[in-house]
Design a protein around this motif. Structure first.
Motif, PDB file in Angstrom:
ATOM      1  N   LEU A 183       0.862  -1.172   0.000  1.00  0.00           N
ATOM      2  CA  LEU A 183       0.000   0.000   0.000  1.00  0.00           C
ATOM      3  C   LEU A 183       0.901   1.226   0.000  1.00  0.00           C
ATOM      4  CD1 LEU A 183      -3.078   0.207  -0.009  1.00  0.00           C
ATOM      5  CD2 LEU A 183      -3.003   0.581   2.454  1.00  0.00           C
ATOM      6  N   VAL A 184       0.784   2.033  -1.045  1.00  0.00           N
ATOM      7  CA  VAL A 184       1.654   3.194  -1.237  1.00  0.00           C
ATOM      8  C   VAL A 184       0.938   4.469  -0.826  1.00  0.00           C
ATOM      9  CG1 VAL A 184       2.935   4.551  -2.943  1.00  0.00           C
ATOM     10  CG2 VAL A 184       2.865   2.052  -3.130  1.00  0.00           C
ATOM     11  N   ASP A 185       1.657   5.333  -0.135  1.00  0.00           N
ATOM     12  CA  ASP A 185       1.141   6.639   0.264  1.00  0.00           C
ATOM     13  C   ASP A 185       1.537   7.655  -0.802  1.00  0.00           C
ATOM     14  OD1 ASP A 185       0.455   9.049   1.374  1.00  0.00           O
ATOM     15  OD2 ASP A 185       1.816   8.915   3.084  1.00  0.00           O
ATOM     16  N   PRO A 186       0.612   8.108  -1.657  1.00  0.00           N
ATOM     17  CA  PRO A 186       0.960   9.066  -2.706  1.00  0.00           C
ATOM     18  C   PRO A 186       1.575  10.350  -2.160  1.00  0.00           C
ATOM     19  CG  PRO A 186      -1.187   8.120  -3.136  1.00  0.00           C
ATOM     20  CD  PRO A 186      -0.802   7.698  -1.741  1.00  0.00           C
ATOM     21  N   GLY A 187       1.169  10.746  -0.963  1.00  0.00           N
ATOM     22  CA  GLY A 187       1.725  11.953  -0.384  1.00  0.00           C
ATOM     23  C   GLY A 187       3.200  11.831  -0.089  1.00  0.00           C
ATOM     24  N   ALA A 188       3.661  10.609   0.144  1.00  0.00           N
ATOM     25  CA  ALA A 188       5.073  10.383   0.458  1.00  0.00           C
ATOM     26  C   ALA A 188       5.939  10.238  -0.786  1.00  0.00           C
ATOM     27  CB  ALA A 188       5.225   9.141   1.335  1.00  0.00           C
ATOM     28  N   VAL A 189       5.341   9.758  -1.897  1.00  0.00           N
ATOM     29  CA  VAL A 189       6.146   9.518  -3.101  1.00  0.00           C
ATOM     30  C   VAL A 189       6.003  10.619  -4.146  1.00  0.00           C
ATOM     31  CG1 VAL A 189       6.044   7.045  -2.722  1.00  0.00           C
ATOM     32  CG2 VAL A 189       4.363   8.100  -4.221  1.00  0.00           C
ATOM     33  N   GLY A 190       4.912  11.383  -4.098  1.00  0.00           N
ATOM     34  CA  GLY A 190       4.742  12.507  -5.019  1.00  0.00           C
ATOM     35  C   GLY A 190       4.837  12.108  -6.473  1.00  0.00           C
TER      36      GLY A 190
END
Length: 203
Positions: A183-190
């Motif tokens: 599960l990827v956090d888009p806010g962390a990877v931009g």
């Protein structure tokens, strides 16, 4: 033959160097979570899902990044959107998504609904109001849209969405599920969304 062997060795070294660099750059618990540790990281299905809610400002802000990735994603990676339901007031928006998918009008309504709520500040939370808006932007009949929003297939899809969110311990949106494991956090990877997806699918 020696030249070919040297070239192969060079390409292999470059691949491992790239993976090592990505591994150092993208870290578990910072950029992504392993939500299915029982599944091997090798040979993951090339499937990506995006959890969202039309009422979420962060989801709205993330849409351009997601759309950019979709425009350039590898053809062998399948993608689907999943309307999350983490509260009762999220249900009408999930109904709207599945209804427009069933009617084949989501290409006209998906971004329009996001824009209406976050750009135009329209109060689109009641099913009837949502159906009327979707009819306005798509040319479809509002009563027909509302019928699909309340259809058994729609309620079944929403139940499946809730089960999927619980299975993968979804806590918020937007979130990207990669290979049924991460599960990827888009806010962390931009803007590096594509890079982290590639990294996770090719570990």
């Amino acid at each position: 033959m020696k030249r070919f062997t040297a070239l192969l060795a060079s390409l292999t070294l470059a691949l491992f160097s790239s993976l090592a660099s990505a591994q150092a750059k993208f870290q578990e618990h910072k950029h992504y979570e392993d939500v299915a540790p029982q599944i091997s990281a090798k040979g993951l299905p090339k499937f990506v899902a995006g959890f969202f809610w039309y009422g979420c400002g962060h989801c709205y802000a993330f849409e351009p990044t997601l759309e950019s990735w979709l425009e350039h994603k590898p053809a062998d990676i399948a993608f689907s959107r999943i309307p999350a339901v983490l509260g009762r007031n999220w249900i009408p928006h999930a109904q709207a998504f599945y209804a427009t998918e069933q009617l084949g009008i989501s290409d006209k309504t998906h971004q329009a609904l996001f824009d209406a709520i976050h750009k135009d500040r329209k109060k689109l939370f009641a099913p009837t109001d949502i159906a009327e808006f979707l009819a306005e932007v798509s040319g479809e009949d509002a009563a027909k849209i509302l019928m699909h929003m309340n259809a058994q297939d729609t309620h079944k899809a929403i139940a499946d969405s809730i089960d999927t969110a619980q299975k993968y311990r979804l806590r918020g949106v937007p979130s990207i599920l990669v290979g049924g494991k991460y599960l990827v956090d888009p806010g962390a990877v931009g803007q590096e969304l594509g890079a982290v997806i590639d990294f996770l699918l090719n570990q």
